[in-house]
Design an enzyme around this catalytic site. Structure first.
Site, PDB file in Angstrom:
ATOM      1  N   THR A 150      40.347 -96.456 -30.327  1.00 44.41           N
ATOM      2  CA  THR A 150      40.113 -97.882 -30.513  1.00 44.41           C
ATOM      3  C   THR A 150      38.736 -98.302 -30.030  1.00 44.41           C
ATOM      4  O   THR A 150      38.285 -99.394 -30.320  1.00 44.41           O
ATOM      5  CB  THR A 150      41.156 -98.708 -29.756  1.00 44.41           C
ATOM      6  OG1 THR A 150      40.993 -98.459 -28.374  1.00 44.41           O
ATOM      7  CG2 THR A 150      42.543 -98.371 -30.219  1.00 44.41           C
ATOM      8  N   LYS A 156      37.454 -91.761 -23.716  1.00 44.45           N
ATOM      9  CA  LYS A 156      37.256 -93.103 -24.262  1.00 44.45           C
ATOM     10  C   LYS A 156      37.258 -94.162 -23.156  1.00 44.45           C
ATOM     11  O   LYS A 156      36.379 -95.023 -23.096  1.00 44.45           O
ATOM     12  CB  LYS A 156      38.375 -93.416 -25.269  1.00 44.45           C
ATOM     13  CG  LYS A 156      38.464 -94.886 -25.658  1.00 44.45           C
ATOM     14  CD  LYS A 156      39.857 -95.239 -26.192  1.00 44.45           C
ATOM     15  CE  LYS A 156      40.304 -96.611 -25.740  1.00 44.45           C
ATOM     16  NZ  LYS A 156      41.649 -96.986 -26.188  1.00 44.45           N
ATOM     17  N   LYS A 199      42.386-104.694 -19.770  1.00 46.49           N
ATOM     18  CA  LYS A 199      43.416-103.672 -19.986  1.00 46.49           C
ATOM     19  C   LYS A 199      42.817-102.269 -19.858  1.00 46.49           C
ATOM     20  O   LYS A 199      43.366-101.402 -19.186  1.00 46.49           O
ATOM     21  CB  LYS A 199      44.009-103.860 -21.395  1.00 46.49           C
ATOM     22  CG  LYS A 199      45.213-103.006 -21.697  1.00 46.49           C
ATOM     23  CD  LYS A 199      45.354-102.821 -23.204  1.00 46.49           C
ATOM     24  CE  LYS A 199      44.172-102.017 -23.748  1.00 46.49           C
ATOM     25  NZ  LYS A 199      44.236-101.688 -25.169  1.00 46.49           N
TER      26      LYS A 199
END
Lengths: 279, 279, 279, 279
Positions: free
Chosen positions: B94, B153, B222
């Site tokens: 993402t 990531k 998050k």
């Protein structure tokens, strides 16, 4: 222009050579003798003492640290005593000294790729533009207040230490997870972080190679304290800068005086149980 | 290869188009209808439901966040229910979604300039290499443990937030000193920090423009919590990551839910007395 | 003993009165006139100038801050000019000045309940013991190096700011959870934290009452910087002290100059979205 | 009242004895057998299983940690299965367990000097007041939401860790300056910080004695994470709590699992170059 140039280290010699090449009349001086030979061959005049380098329209200094600048400028027979009315003193940023050893390609200084942050009286900067153009790619003007150029330099060093700290934490994380740090670094610096600062400091962190010091931990600490002092005067809290302050203080408390400033990265690794203490 | 592709946002559509162009047989699905039209014109099959996209050798998903992934994979009639034996699920990072809006040039995804961090069984990755080559410039393998790619990531996002925080503090400093922040940024990003992350986030900080959010503060928070959770599991202290944790928590406590994650930079400015509170 | 006493604020007057009561011959001086009247009635000699207070075996100063001490000691006609050979200068810790307004009961100074941290040449301290006994409950000796007593004082102030910061965060937490902060504080200070520091600063935090300043934010900041400077010289990283440094800097950047130093507690509340900015 | 009491450690036994002394009818249970003997002699009923302790108006538990509570309450044959309609479960705060070993005088629990933070339905608390009065000096009510009492407890533990961290930094400072840490601590705890928390933890820090653990580092870390989780839910940034989070993570990364939670103080000393690493 007729100028003097004081401080003939690797960087200073390169800049002085560029100035000669651009047709300026350059008188050079270095405290340690012998460093002027190559430049003299290229057409420079040799100054026997500082005063001899102060007879032109401007004198440029390229010195390693603040004590050196102070001594050359304010010492007996120094620039302050010797410079003529209307002459300009240009103190070249020490950031280049430090970084040139790590971050510029070998010949950057010879090909005029430097970026120059200048602050000072408009006419003084105007007068020096021909010089700056001789060794810099572009000159950025930051107002009439000379310390502002220094603030730019110090904040730049703060940004570099931020890169070091962030890489140190990320590398400790992936390293303890069992990933290969060099491979991880290769990924980072091939994609979002494809600049020498990430590549070179990342490699030093992955290799744990902090000697010889390109820019020593005590010098890095000094600049960290200077940026914090400037921030305090301006009432600007910089929590990341204080985090790095504590890193430097820890490194020096544990005997890291002779290491490169990027050795503060050892502390994230040690905190994670990955490394022995620095000293 | 015969593959399915689920998630046809800006990034997903670009990747799927690349896969078609490379000759793969692609069945596409998107929850919101209509997004598949352009791809169907380019030769894709339209899947009426998720299961229809799961009949090939692999299914790729390009989804915005974890809940979306969970629902598509584990929901009723989802990938887990529908995939054949031996088929491979490739969950595309993402990070690209978020960053593509800010950090890649408009057509990067069409010209295969992405860098791919892959982790998983060797033969699964080998099988997917033809796909990765269709839309990525280079594939980096990070072992057999799929979460490791996720760690890469997350650590990358941590590095980006570190850039934001360091720029925020430096810009507050030079801004309060009276220097022009855009000019300062121009200097930085013409010299040592000449990459889009510094340019784009620096511009957002100087402009104080945090809407519309490219990557929202709650999503940034998050990911910050996820990297801290991974670090906690591995027993890796990351003080800079906790500093950023407190920044996000402050921003959200003050009503910054709809802002871009780089709005954490407001807090350094506010602490310095330069700005009103975010909300 | 025959002594001089300079600095007749609330605390100084109380100590001088105790010295008189214990039978010492006290000559008093205060820059602002009129403050010596009550003491003269109690038997003190009035000094017309500093030198008149310097003719005994010792001179004690009880002054508000470092500039006052410097002026009285090193100014023209000051203590340094006036003291006889072998006479002793006792600089009483300013911590008492600050804290007496908040933390001691109104008459503590009259009943000799102070604790004294003394550092200096053994024979000088021995000579002063009769004085210390006249106004202090107990004298703690911290070696021969006078700055060590100051380090003890500064570290004490650091501990107090740590109490303030920890209470500020805890009170923000329970306050935002909807609990009554006064009730919470009552619980804390009836059980594990039953000392005036927690009671008094806790009440100020719960009441958000920071004027008039018992000990002002700029003075608190000054002491914070002094403890950090001492720690830096000794190479002792103090991350909690730097956290508080950033708190002070933020408070002052936002206009909190006239507030009590415990107003740094506002920042935890503001970060949590509970309060408006200080200024 | 007719009550059950589960958990007969040092603290639990003392409380149960107080309840008997106050005339309550007490049925006791402990997983490890033999711990109930002294109480049976004092008039308690022995429960063969948890259910036997759940037949009264209330059941009190005094258990070491969350897993123990979970197992006793929700395990097969546990309290949840066994309690009658209208009966009340009172979970006594584990803070007392931890602190009783360090911070209360040996007989505090026998003389009813505990302070109780209670949260829950008004009538449930009302019903339990006779019990609380039997072993507590005073009961503080914190609303109808049972987790609020837990928040009070967790924030209390946060305050204790703040004391530990602040003492650790101050002691590293004076220690590296060459002052005697015990003497310094004696001064502090005779004057402004005259409470057991400063005395006891200060002594542990000065002695570097962290075994046996009164409250272990993993338990301290657990409570730190719980207070941070509560703060995150409420959107309350607690930078001092995150500083302590990093301390715990460092201590555990370096092998400090078996040490007392106050061993986080070692890190300030180590950072200052005073100590070897914990493990």
């Amino acid at each position: 222009m007729k100028i003097g140039f004081i401080g003939l280290g690797k960087m200073g010699s390169g800049i002085a050579a560029n100035l000669l090449k651009a047709g300026h009349e350059v008188t050079v001086f270095n405290r340690t003798p012998g460093k002027d030979e190559s430049l003299v061959k290229q057409g420079a005049q040799r100054a026997a003492q500082i005063a001899d380098a102060c007879r032109g329209e401007a004198v440029l200094t390229m010195l390693a640290d603040d004590p050196a600048v102070e001594s050359v400028v304010f010492g007996a027979g120094g620039i302050a005593d010797s410079m003529g009315k209307g002459a300009i003193h240009v103190s070249l940023s020490t950031i280049s000294v430090a970084l040139s050893q790590k971050l510029t390609t070998a010949h950057a200084e010879r090909t005029g790729q430097l970026f120059i942050a200048a602050a000072g009286a408009d006419d003084a900067i105007d007068a020096c533009l021909p010089l700056f153009e001789a060794f810099g790619q572009r000159t950025y003007r930051f107002g009439n207040h000379p310390p502002d150029a220094n603030l730019v330099k110090l904040s730049g060093n703060f940004l570099i230490t931020s890169v070091i700290e962030s890489l140190a934490e990320a590398m400790a994380l992936v390293g303890k997870a069992g990933l290969d740090q060099h491979h991880y670094l290769d990924f980072l610096t091939s994609s979002l972080f494809a600049i020498p600062i990430y590549k070179n400091y990342g490699a030093m962190i992955a290799d744990k190679k902090f000697v010889p010091a390109g820019f020593s931990a005590p010098l890095g600490f000094k600049d960290n304290r200077l940026v914090l002092a400037a921030a305090e005067n301006l009432r600007v809290p910089m929590p990341l800068a204080t985090l790095i302050y504590n890193r430097f203080l820890t490194l020096l408390a544990q005997g890291g005086e002779s290491l490169d400033w990027s050795a503060i990265s050892l502390l994230a690794a040690e905190d994670a149980g990955l490394e022995k203490k620095a000293a």
